[in-house]
Design a protein around this motif. Sequence first.
Motif, PDB file in Angstrom:
ATOM      1  N   ALA A 176       1.135  -0.632   0.088  1.00 11.76           N
ATOM      2  CA  ALA A 176      -0.057   0.164  -0.109  1.00 11.76           C
ATOM      3  C   ALA A 176       0.944   1.312  -0.025  1.00 11.76           C
ATOM      4  O   ALA A 176       1.043   2.009   0.936  1.00 11.76           O
ATOM      5  N   PRO A 177       1.285   1.262  -1.302  1.00  9.85           N
ATOM      6  CA  PRO A 177       2.633   2.390  -1.395  1.00  9.85           C
ATOM      7  C   PRO A 177       1.441   4.025  -0.574  1.00  9.85           C
ATOM      8  O   PRO A 177       2.632   4.836   0.408  1.00  9.85           O
ATOM      9  N   HIS A 178       0.246   4.150  -1.259  1.00 10.57           N
ATOM     10  CA  HIS A 178      -0.001   5.072  -1.123  1.00 10.57           C
ATOM     11  C   HIS A 178      -0.192   6.067   0.410  1.00 10.57           C
ATOM     12  O   HIS A 178      -0.063   6.797   0.359  1.00 10.57           O
ATOM     13  N   ASP A 179      -0.185   4.848   1.059  1.00 10.61           N
ATOM     14  CA  ASP A 179      -0.410   5.167   2.867  1.00 10.61           C
ATOM     15  C   ASP A 179       1.096   5.701   3.198  1.00 10.61           C
ATOM     16  O   ASP A 179       0.436   6.502   3.677  1.00 10.61           O
ATOM     17  N   PHE A 180       1.028   4.925   2.849  1.00 11.40           N
ATOM     18  CA  PHE A 180       3.244   5.748   3.284  1.00 11.40           C
ATOM     19  C   PHE A 180       3.937   6.998   2.241  1.00 11.40           C
ATOM     20  O   PHE A 180       4.381   7.567   3.724  1.00 11.40           O
ATOM     21  N   PRO A 182       2.688   9.686   1.674  1.00 13.13           N
ATOM     22  CA  PRO A 182       2.573  11.171   2.028  1.00 13.13           C
ATOM     23  C   PRO A 182       3.430  11.283   3.327  1.00 13.13           C
ATOM     24  O   PRO A 182       4.435  12.865   3.666  1.00 13.13           O
ATOM     25  N   HIS A 183       3.809  10.743   4.176  1.00 16.06           N
ATOM     26  CA  HIS A 183       4.317  10.607   5.258  1.00 16.06           C
ATOM     27  C   HIS A 183       5.491  10.976   5.149  1.00 16.06           C
ATOM     28  O   HIS A 183       6.476  11.402   5.974  1.00 16.06           O
ATOM     29  N   ILE A 184       5.949  10.088   4.144  1.00 23.61           N
ATOM     30  CA  ILE A 184       7.732  10.365   3.881  1.00 23.61           C
ATOM     31  C   ILE A 184       8.080  11.356   3.006  1.00 23.61           C
ATOM     32  O   ILE A 184       8.752  11.816   3.201  1.00 23.61           O
ATOM     33  N   LEU A 185       7.208  12.476   2.480  1.00 19.67           N
ATOM     34  CA  LEU A 185       7.543  13.325   1.855  1.00 19.67           C
ATOM     35  C   LEU A 185       7.048  14.714   2.365  1.00 19.67           C
ATOM     36  O   LEU A 185       7.951  16.124   2.037  1.00 19.67           O
ATOM     37  N   SER A 186       6.632  14.076   3.426  1.00 21.76           N
ATOM     38  CA  SER A 186       6.128  15.502   4.154  1.00 21.76           C
ATOM     39  C   SER A 186       7.180  15.881   4.822  1.00 21.76           C
ATOM     40  O   SER A 186       8.439  15.762   4.901  1.00 21.76           O
ATOM     41  N   THR A 187       6.558  17.576   5.101  1.00 15.70           N
ATOM     42  CA  THR A 187       8.799  18.253   5.579  1.00 15.70           C
ATOM     43  C   THR A 187       7.783  18.834   7.220  1.00 15.70           C
ATOM     44  O   THR A 187       7.336  19.770   7.241  1.00 15.70           O
ATOM     45  N   PRO A 188       8.974  18.421   8.057  1.00  9.45           N
ATOM     46  CA  PRO A 188       9.913  16.948   8.416  1.00  9.45           C
ATOM     47  C   PRO A 188       9.271  15.740   8.252  1.00  9.45           C
ATOM     48  O   PRO A 188       7.632  15.720   7.937  1.00  9.45           O
ATOM     49  N   PRO A 189       9.379  14.426   7.997  1.00 10.34           N
ATOM     50  CA  PRO A 189       8.916  13.414   7.645  1.00 10.34           C
ATOM     51  C   PRO A 189       8.208  13.350   8.103  1.00 10.34           C
ATOM     52  O   PRO A 189       8.704  13.636   9.614  1.00 10.34           O
ATOM     53  N   ASN A 190       6.938  12.266   8.299  1.00  4.53           N
ATOM     54  CA  ASN A 190       5.954  11.988   9.680  1.00  4.53           C
ATOM     55  C   ASN A 190       6.365  10.819  10.140  1.00  4.53           C
ATOM     56  O   ASN A 190       5.823   9.463  10.154  1.00  4.53           O
ATOM     57  N   VAL A 275       5.918   7.877  -8.399  1.00  7.65           N
ATOM     58  CA  VAL A 275       5.380   8.332  -7.459  1.00  7.65           C
ATOM     59  C   VAL A 275       4.062   8.977  -7.267  1.00  7.65           C
ATOM     60  O   VAL A 275       2.578   8.077  -6.510  1.00  7.65           O
ATOM     61  N   GLU A 276       3.901   8.873  -8.113  1.00  7.95           N
ATOM     62  CA  GLU A 276       2.583   8.966  -8.881  1.00  7.95           C
ATOM     63  C   GLU A 276       1.562   8.178  -9.355  1.00  7.95           C
ATOM     64  O   GLU A 276       0.271   8.288  -8.745  1.00  7.95           O
ATOM     65  N   LEU A 277       2.018   7.343  -9.470  1.00  6.57           N
ATOM     66  CA  LEU A 277       1.587   6.046 -10.511  1.00  6.57           C
ATOM     67  C   LEU A 277       0.886   5.290  -8.683  1.00  6.57           C
ATOM     68  O   LEU A 277      -0.346   4.658  -8.855  1.00  6.57           O
ATOM     69  N   TRP A 278       2.255   5.223  -8.165  1.00  9.51           N
ATOM     70  CA  TRP A 278       2.162   4.410  -6.410  1.00  9.51           C
ATOM     71  C   TRP A 278       0.251   5.256  -5.706  1.00  9.51           C
ATOM     72  O   TRP A 278      -0.651   5.033  -5.700  1.00  9.51           O
ATOM     73  N   MET A 279       0.775   6.412  -5.803  1.00 10.74           N
ATOM     74  CA  MET A 279      -1.340   7.530  -5.408  1.00 10.74           C
ATOM     75  C   MET A 279      -2.199   6.805  -6.022  1.00 10.74           C
ATOM     76  O   MET A 279      -2.758   7.122  -5.501  1.00 10.74           O
ATOM     77  N   LYS A 280      -1.610   7.342  -6.920  1.00 12.65           N
ATOM     78  CA  LYS A 280      -3.337   6.781  -8.178  1.00 12.65           C
ATOM     79  C   LYS A 280      -4.060   5.589  -7.930  1.00 12.65           C
ATOM     80  O   LYS A 280      -4.957   5.000  -7.838  1.00 12.65           O
ATOM     81  N   GLY A 281      -3.468   4.091  -7.211  1.00 11.60           N
ATOM     82  CA  GLY A 281      -3.440   3.318  -6.969  1.00 11.60           C
ATOM     83  C   GLY A 281      -4.366   3.356  -5.614  1.00 11.60           C
ATOM     84  O   GLY A 281      -4.655   2.256  -5.822  1.00 11.60           O
ATOM     85  N   ARG A 282      -4.276   4.250  -5.546  1.00 13.86           N
ATOM     86  CA  ARG A 282      -5.389   4.625  -3.971  1.00 13.86           C
ATOM     87  C   ARG A 282      -6.438   3.786  -3.755  1.00 13.86           C
ATOM     88  O   ARG A 282      -6.997   4.379  -4.962  1.00 13.86           O
TER      89      ARG A 282
END
Lengths: 282, 282
Positions: A176-180, A182-190, A275-282
Amino acid sequence: MNFTTGAPVSELLSLDHIRNQLIRLEDTIIFLLIERAQFAHNEKIYKPGAFRPELEFDGSWLQWFLFEIESFHAKARRYTSPDEHPFTPLNLLPKPIIAPQSYPSLLHRPAATHPSVNVNSRILDFYMNKISPGICAPGDDGNYGSAATRDVEVLQALSRRIHFGMFVSESKFLDAPHDFIPHILSTPPNTQALADLITKPAVEAKLLVRLANKARVYGGEMDADGRVVESSDRKGKIDMEQVVSMYRDYVIPLTKDVEVDYLLHRLDGVSQEQVELWMKGR
Amino acid sequence: MNFTTGAPVSELLSLDHIRNQLIRLEDTIIFLLIERAQFAHNEKIYKPGAFRPELEFDGSWLQWFLFEIESFHAKARRYTSPDEHPFTPLNLLPKPIIAPQSYPSLLHRPAATHPSVNVNSRILDFYMNKISPGICAPGDDGNYGSAATRDVEVLQALSRRIHFGMFVSESKFLDAPHDFIPHILSTPPNTQALADLITKPAVEAKLLVRLANKARVYGGEMDADGRVVESSDRKGKIDMEQVVSMYRDYVIPLTKDVEVDYLLHRLDGVSQEQVELWMKGR
């Protein structure tokens, strides 16, 4: 992990397969602790310089054992396996004398940006300061070689267990890459959100129960006919509570650190398109 | 044997103490076999020259492992302990870097006439040809380092177990020297009578039952809650019958050979006066 069965990557990275490996490693770790507990704590083996001048080595007796054993295992290509991490810095170890096996590429490891997570110095630290004094009789019985040999075996098994977190993370990320993302890319990472995503309290609770049962069975005494004697008035070969608290206080938290650290670098070198492909897979 | 507890010699040589050590070693041996059985047989590691030209060593991959590990352990004074015997000839191994421990003189070993009994070449032989192929899945999984590491550990434990026979013999001899002396001094020595004196069929039968029970418990699968699953339709981690037959066909007979050989040399260098004193004690 048996990397050489020819099984497809999807199977090697299935959570079922990884869990079976982790459960199997529990047996190994408990048994090795029981073997170590036959000898006294022998604190001297953990003290840098305690064997000078006979031992011409810049570290403790145990570190000398790690260095010598790992030097030999490096020649036999141990550290070319993706689930093996030496305690001695890799650049101090010799090169393998036979060609590495070809492993399926299971982990995301862009060479320059993401050095393999290595928490061995923390493993050595909690093992020396908490586990060894907790499971061994206090004092010095002079069995320095026997004690350090078992220490090395326990440390290698713990290291393998804890670094297996990378495979857990990769498996959960791909699921489930789309779950992870946003938290990896947030500043700072969550990091807290990432930790929450991989934490399964029910699985952890079950692990601790299973571990206590294994420690009781493997550490119990057997009578002359081979029946396990589990009565509370006979001391077993190891303090069950020490095994459980080691997992609860060190193995599980350190594994989680490995898992989160792996996730923080999971998008290093990954294209925006992917990354966009993964996010679309949501 | 823990030689360094400061216990008096009479206690170290008591049959109870020795039997407890031997029973404890069963656990170690079974567990190490289970660990080895995780990997394929990997016959290549037992074939001399199979890793040429990469491996510049005059022997098999396993013999190289034995040589390297034993060289290191020799530096850590392993082979100064009376219950440790290397597979590599002692003269090829380095000297200890720290002073040997002082052990009580438990065995009768007049230097020139009675070299320590060493049946390691026979142990290596039965292990490579019968045990390893018996407990491991056939074929080659490429895990040569993992397999040989476990092989070395099994071999070291088996060697310790079998050479413990010397302590058994010394204990039984001192308990009733007059029973043994006539058979040692007859021409030729009566090895069968000596073997009969040290053989306890009831103890051996009990050992095999206990061993099967241990192999079933340690080798059984545990369910997710840590309960041992012993039902016959689930394959355990090791073939119990292989463990039992290894003891019955190899470990027990080889131990007996060690025991008899030790007794044959028990009077070497002993004064006529002492022999007569022992005979009068009848």
